[in-house]
Design an enzyme around this catalytic site. Structure first.
Site, PDB file in Angstrom:
ATOM      1  N   GLU A 347       6.073  -0.688  33.095  1.00 32.24           N
ATOM      2  CA  GLU A 347       7.413  -1.230  32.847  1.00 32.24           C
ATOM      3  C   GLU A 347       7.617  -1.519  31.362  1.00 32.24           C
ATOM      4  O   GLU A 347       6.768  -2.096  30.697  1.00 32.24           O
ATOM      5  CB  GLU A 347       7.595  -2.524  33.641  1.00 32.24           C
ATOM      6  CG  GLU A 347       8.926  -3.212  33.380  1.00 32.24           C
ATOM      7  CD  GLU A 347       8.893  -4.702  33.689  1.00 32.24           C
ATOM      8  OE1 GLU A 347       9.754  -5.416  33.147  1.00 32.24           O
ATOM      9  OE2 GLU A 347       8.001  -5.144  34.447  1.00 32.24           O
ATOM     10  N   SER A 350      13.652  -4.047  32.226  1.00 31.77           N
ATOM     11  CA  SER A 350      14.280  -4.338  33.511  1.00 31.77           C
ATOM     12  C   SER A 350      15.762  -4.531  33.263  1.00 31.77           C
ATOM     13  O   SER A 350      16.149  -5.312  32.389  1.00 31.77           O
ATOM     14  CB  SER A 350      13.697  -5.601  34.147  1.00 31.77           C
ATOM     15  OG  SER A 350      12.407  -5.367  34.664  1.00 31.77           O
ATOM     16  N   ARG A 387       5.630  -3.433  23.960  1.00 36.17           N
ATOM     17  CA  ARG A 387       5.280  -2.342  24.872  1.00 36.17           C
ATOM     18  C   ARG A 387       5.765  -0.999  24.324  1.00 36.17           C
ATOM     19  O   ARG A 387       5.153   0.042  24.598  1.00 36.17           O
ATOM     20  CB  ARG A 387       5.834  -2.610  26.264  1.00 36.17           C
ATOM     21  CG  ARG A 387       5.174  -3.804  26.935  1.00 36.17           C
ATOM     22  CD  ARG A 387       5.488  -3.890  28.406  1.00 36.17           C
ATOM     23  NE  ARG A 387       4.782  -5.021  29.026  1.00 36.17           N
ATOM     24  CZ  ARG A 387       4.653  -5.207  30.330  1.00 36.17           C
ATOM     25  NH1 ARG A 387       5.193  -4.335  31.173  1.00 36.17           N
ATOM     26  NH2 ARG A 387       3.996  -6.253  30.811  1.00 36.17           N
TER      27      ARG A 387
END
Length: 424
Positions: A347, A350, A387
């Protein structure tokens, strides 16, 4: 927060939602508490009307020269009983509100039903997973060898799950932040830089409290908290406000550091940058008319995907199932980027539609030609910066350990083409 009328009129639907979420919250006390609240209000109103009438009688008796003493005593007793009932009502309302605050959002009909992340549904895949003619390394080995990531000194300075970004590592992080903010500005998002510390009301308004209180950092001896995401301060910019319908939608973007205790993830992703106590993120937040809610979510998702497209990173879109979706979300997409060092998708964003759930908690309304009501709120990461840095290190690595800089980022790094080993 759910509309209390929903629980009164369709209690079974709320129970079914809890079951779909695998949430064990006990709602059995709701009906009794709600009925007691109504009974207390009705009885108190009757007593207040009775006291008002008797007070008028006292005035008439005094004008007539009669003794109002007995009625005064009765009015006094009624007043004491009203005080008792008001106190009892306050306790019942507090207990009822505490229960309502722990009920998660209703699920969108399109949210898949499932027990956990294994039941999330892949919507689309973009780009092929990166392949190499050598054995790819993960970002920890790459960044440590290049001298752009220093985990040991971060642990010395603070503790586990912190990182020092060095040299080109720090420059790459800063480039990513500026790049994301510039792209979202092109997309029409108004940039703000909110406080990184918020109060109880802000945490409650977006649904972090009371359920997720253990996951945040609280400033000792205060009711202030380090933000877990820019969603919290940005959504609360309009708390307790009536927005003009003709001015909707409001699209905001904000870069902030984020702070999470990760209390519920002990032992998970302890290696590297994937799950840190402190990380940077660029967040998009929307306030929209309910009629535009679904379309705005699709637009939000596409705006987040644009970052991945411009960075040429392989990714996929997942629809989160009922057992994996967050407490406040009604519908949510996860964007998952391919990480060669782990050999799987992870992920990176979101994108959620909360419908009127947060707006009810934060009292954010709109009024205009079509009437008035609660706005719908949405947010999405565009993206989690750390990330994204991980994804670049792993997808753009070269056989000699250097990192090729994505074309989209080179203008932010003085046209630098590669990340080399740091000299200090």
């Amino acid at each position: 927060m759910l509309d209390v009328k929903l629980l009164r009129d369709d209690f079974e639907a709320v129970q079914a939602m809890l079951e779909a979420r695998h949430n064990e919250l006990d709602l059995s006390a709701f009906n009794a508490l709600d009925q007691k609240r109504r009974d207390l209000i009705t009885e108190a109103d009757q007593l207040k009307a009775d006291r008002k009438n008797k007070s008028k009688d006292i005035g008439r008796m005094m004008k007539a020269g009669e003794d109002p003493g007995p009625i005064k005593e009765e009015v006094g007793r009624i007043g004491e009983r009203i005080k008792e009932m008001d106190a009892e009502l306050a306790e019942v309302v507090e207990e009822l509100n505490a229960l309502l605050a722990r009920i998660p959002n209703m699920l969108d009909p399109q949210t898949p039903i499932g027990a956990g992340e294994d039941d999330n549904v892949e919507i689309s895949q973009h780009g092929e997973p990166t392949r190499f003619d050598f054995e790819p390394k993960d970002h920890v080995d790459l960044g440590t060898a290049l001298g752009i990531l220093d985990f040991e000194r971060a642990t010395k300075v603070t503790g586990a799950r912190f990182t020092v970004l060095r040299g080109d590592g720090a420059r790459l992080e800063r480039a990513l932040i500026n790049f994301m903010c510039d792209v979202h500005a092109e997309q029409g998002y108004f940039e703000v830089m909110p406080p990184f510390i918020v109060n109880d009301d802000s945490m409650f308004g977006t649904g972090q409290f009371p359920k997720m209180k253990e996951d945040v950092f609280q400033l000792a001896g205060t009711h202030y908290y380090l933000i877990p995401t820019a969603e919290v301060p940005v959504t609360n910019l309009h708390r307790d406000e009536m927005l003009k319908e003709e001015e909707l939608p409001f699209h905001y973007q904000a870069f902030t550091p984020c702070f999470r205790s990760e209390a519920g993830s002990y032992g998970k992703d302890t290696r590297g940058l994937i799950r840190q106590h402190q990380f940077n993120k660029v967040e998009m937040v929307k306030f929209v008319h309910p009629d535009r809610s679904d379309a705005e979510l699709e637009g939000l998702r596409d705006d987040a995907e644009e970052i991945l497209r411009r960075l040429a990173l392989p990714y996929r879109v997942m629809a989160l199932c009922s057992g994996d979706i967050s407490f406040a979300a009604s519908k949510c997409y996860d964007l998952e980027v391919w990480l060669p060092g782990q050999g799987k998708y992870r992920e990176i964003s979101s994108c959620s539609n909360f419908k009127d759930f947060q707006a009810r908690r934060a009292k954010i309304r709109y009024k205009g030609a079509s009437g008035k009501g609660f706005v719908h709120t949405l947010n999405g990461s565009g993206l989690a910066v750390g990330r994204t840095l991980v994804a670049i290190l792993e997808n753009y690595q070269m056989a000699d350990g250097r990192i090729r800089v994505p074309d989209a980022l080179r203008p932010y790094l003085n046209d630098q083409a590669t990340i080399e080993k740091q000299v200090r």
